[in-house]
Design an enzyme around this catalytic site. Sequence first.
Site, PDB file in Angstrom:
ATOM      1  N   LYS B 197       0.834  -1.200   0.000  1.00 35.59           N
ATOM      2  CA  LYS B 197       0.000   0.000   0.000  1.00 35.59           C
ATOM      3  C   LYS B 197       0.870   1.251   0.000  1.00 35.59           C
ATOM      4  O   LYS B 197       1.603   1.503   0.940  1.00 35.59           O
ATOM      5  CB  LYS B 197      -0.907   0.042   1.234  1.00 35.59           C
ATOM      6  CG  LYS B 197      -1.891   1.225   1.165  1.00 35.59           C
ATOM      7  CD  LYS B 197      -2.597   1.482   2.455  1.00 35.59           C
ATOM      8  CE  LYS B 197      -1.851   2.420   3.367  1.00 35.59           C
ATOM      9  NZ  LYS B 197      -1.707   3.806   2.868  1.00 35.59           N
ATOM     10  N   GLU B 271      11.044   0.837   9.564  1.00 32.88           N
ATOM     11  CA  GLU B 271      12.016   1.890   9.255  1.00 32.88           C
ATOM     12  C   GLU B 271      11.315   3.190   9.593  1.00 32.88           C
ATOM     13  O   GLU B 271      10.432   3.616   8.869  1.00 32.88           O
ATOM     14  CB  GLU B 271      12.417   1.783   7.774  1.00 32.88           C
ATOM     15  CG  GLU B 271      13.785   2.374   7.500  1.00 32.88           C
ATOM     16  CD  GLU B 271      13.709   3.852   7.234  1.00 32.88           C
ATOM     17  OE1 GLU B 271      13.670   4.609   8.227  1.00 32.88           O
ATOM     18  OE2 GLU B 271      13.674   4.249   6.069  1.00 32.88           O
ATOM     19  N   CYS B 305      13.674  10.666   6.229  1.00 30.67           N
ATOM     20  CA  CYS B 305      13.758  10.194   7.615  1.00 30.67           C
ATOM     21  C   CYS B 305      15.178  10.291   8.141  1.00 30.67           C
ATOM     22  O   CYS B 305      15.395  10.442   9.330  1.00 30.67           O
ATOM     23  CB  CYS B 305      13.233   8.772   7.728  1.00 30.67           C
ATOM     24  SG  CYS B 305      13.831   7.710   6.422  1.00 30.67           S
ATOM     25  N   GLU B 402      11.189  15.094  15.295  1.00 27.85           N
ATOM     26  CA  GLU B 402      11.347  15.057  13.854  1.00 27.85           C
ATOM     27  C   GLU B 402      10.347  16.020  13.206  1.00 27.85           C
ATOM     28  O   GLU B 402       9.149  15.937  13.456  1.00 27.85           O
ATOM     29  CB  GLU B 402      11.093  13.631  13.331  1.00 27.85           C
ATOM     30  CG  GLU B 402      11.327  13.516  11.846  1.00 27.85           C
ATOM     31  CD  GLU B 402      11.169  12.083  11.341  1.00 27.85           C
ATOM     32  OE1 GLU B 402      10.215  11.406  11.763  1.00 27.85           O
ATOM     33  OE2 GLU B 402      11.993  11.662  10.513  1.00 27.85           O
TER      34      GLU B 402
END
Lengths: 215, 493
Positions: B197, B271, B305, B402
Amino acid sequence: MLEGRKAQFVDELMKQDSTKAQAEKEVNLCIERFIYYSGWCDKFQQLYSSVNPVASSHFNFSVPEPTGVVAAIAPQQDALLGLVSVIAPIIAGGNTCIVLASSTKPLCAVTFAEVLNSSDLPGGVVNILTGKVAELVPYFADHMDVNATVFCESDSAIQKMIKEKSALNVKRVVLYDKIKWADATGQSPYFIMDFQEIKTTWHPIENIGGAKAGY
Amino acid sequence: MAKAKNNTLKLKFDSARNLAPAPESKSAAKIDPQYDLFINGKFEKPASKEYFASINPATEEKLSMIAEANAADVNKAVKAARAAYDKTWKKMPPAERAKYIYRIARMIQERAREFAIIETLDGGKPIRESRDFDVPTAANHFFYYAGWADKLEYAFPNRRAEPLGIAGQIIPWNFPLLMAAWKIAPALACGNTVVLKPAENTSLTALKLAEIIQEADLPPGVVNIITGGGATGAAIVNHPDVNKIAFTGSTEVGKIIQRAIAGTDKKATLELGGKAANIIFDDAPLDQAVEGVINGIFFNQGHVCCAGSRLYVQESVFAAVVRKLKDRLETLIVGDPMDKNTDIGAINSREQLNIINKYIKIGQQEGADMYQSSANLPRKGFYCRPTIFTNVAQSSRIAQEEIFGPVLAIQSFRTDDEVIEKANNSPYGLSAGVWTDKGSKIFNLTTKLRAGVIWANTFNKFDPTSPFGGYKESGYGREGGLHGLSAYINLTK
């Protein structure tokens, strides 16, 4: 050191329902297992490292590094062999650990702590606790400064609870519920790798093919 | 006190900043008005009968309508994947599996331009990046893993590598095609079948990949690509017949997934997020380091990331580095992602722009000094000026959390030990960067930094042969290289 106190361990295992033959076999196996993993300490890294042939002008390599602090709930049945088989690969790989000894058969674990102490293992590398599994597992699984948890029983409710709580800080969860510690399959460098992270390092190579210089 | 004279020559980029537009042509790519779900080798209408719009974040114009898969669709896809696994893929000789994967790689290369255009239109990243990085690297991943299919016995000494079964794969919106390649290529090479997906905002290149997979004649059901939002993803994670979850995305969702599969035997690789420290020592080649920092935080608008979002500069060169950064910031071209001159394209979505702006406000409220480039932003679309903060505290939220945008938090340090401690003071551990001319210092740092990928005198480099993945809350498991195979196999004696 373990070997030097063999008689005591055999005696204790017999007090925990082993026959003399079983007890002797278990203690001998424990000694063998420690020797086995001692040898791996400076070898598994080469086996599981790689220099990676990247297409750009960089030198690139990957090596295993210890995950960090491992919280292990030792096997309930193989009170000594299970304990040794779980601890040895964790510390051979450079991790430190907190181990919950078998709650029904904690005797050997306490004696084993004395062995570790007189072997001059640096303080804090192996920490052995005794107590009830159901009571202590939550703290093993949700401590924020623990990097991995190990559980060796097939109790699915506890397995689930450990996995759920471990999500709090993305702990690695290792389940050893199907391992037969007394078999040859009860030892291998893959047990060490269960508590290793792979680190990859890049650095430019100057002037490959004379195309351009510098970084 | 007299003002210190600045003797450093400054490059003038005025002329470069007025480069004439060089837009890539939209017409070189075909986007259908509507896309269905790719299940069992065919495009099928969703059981939900619902579609959602995918927009171009650079212009806010609608690109296409995308099917919203519900639990019934997910079930259908998983059934197709199971049938394909049992009947064909598992039994196929590995060398034959490899040929299909090679074919996919070649077809991506053949249609590279189309992929690049669609990636940029759908996601807002500069065409230069999608053309030169995303698409070729995606093709390379297929090439690399194709070759592993019949060589797995050499990868794991003294063990046999068996496939896991069905891999449920959920990927993010920052590198849509590349992440699909990272996930699909090793899974197929190891003999698994796939239900993938893509992220809701960026489904188009995955659907284009589905077209290629169809044309490549991959046996039906081996790869199923279904689109939708969080609920669709949850249906994949919770489906009882899925054997493995591979997820790339936020740490928050990663934790939800880890909890969701707690009571099952499903394997997972995660991840997740990062807050990489990029460290400049006073003996570093400063100009190269500044380039590395710029690339580290502004590559793909900072939607990376492993972005180098925390910069640590040794005190003696702090002022020089910050000045050079500000100068370089001014030269970055922000605007139309389709323009080949653009350095920083559009923020992927309005929601993400809001998050970034929220953090920019937080940074100011926390007392940090902000500097933004003076670039003019297009009037339509989602854009953010490249932003740097100085006077940042280690405890500042802009240094701890983040942001996933073009925002850099700069701090100074004096000693090696200090910067190691500061860099490791983060729940994340995905990547880090070190800039110094001294080799022994590099290795001191690279061995002590707790992160999965460390770039020394470079940053944001990727290669299919190079394992990628995090320590700590940046997730577990590796993607890429020999180590990336472990994510898709069971080892037996």
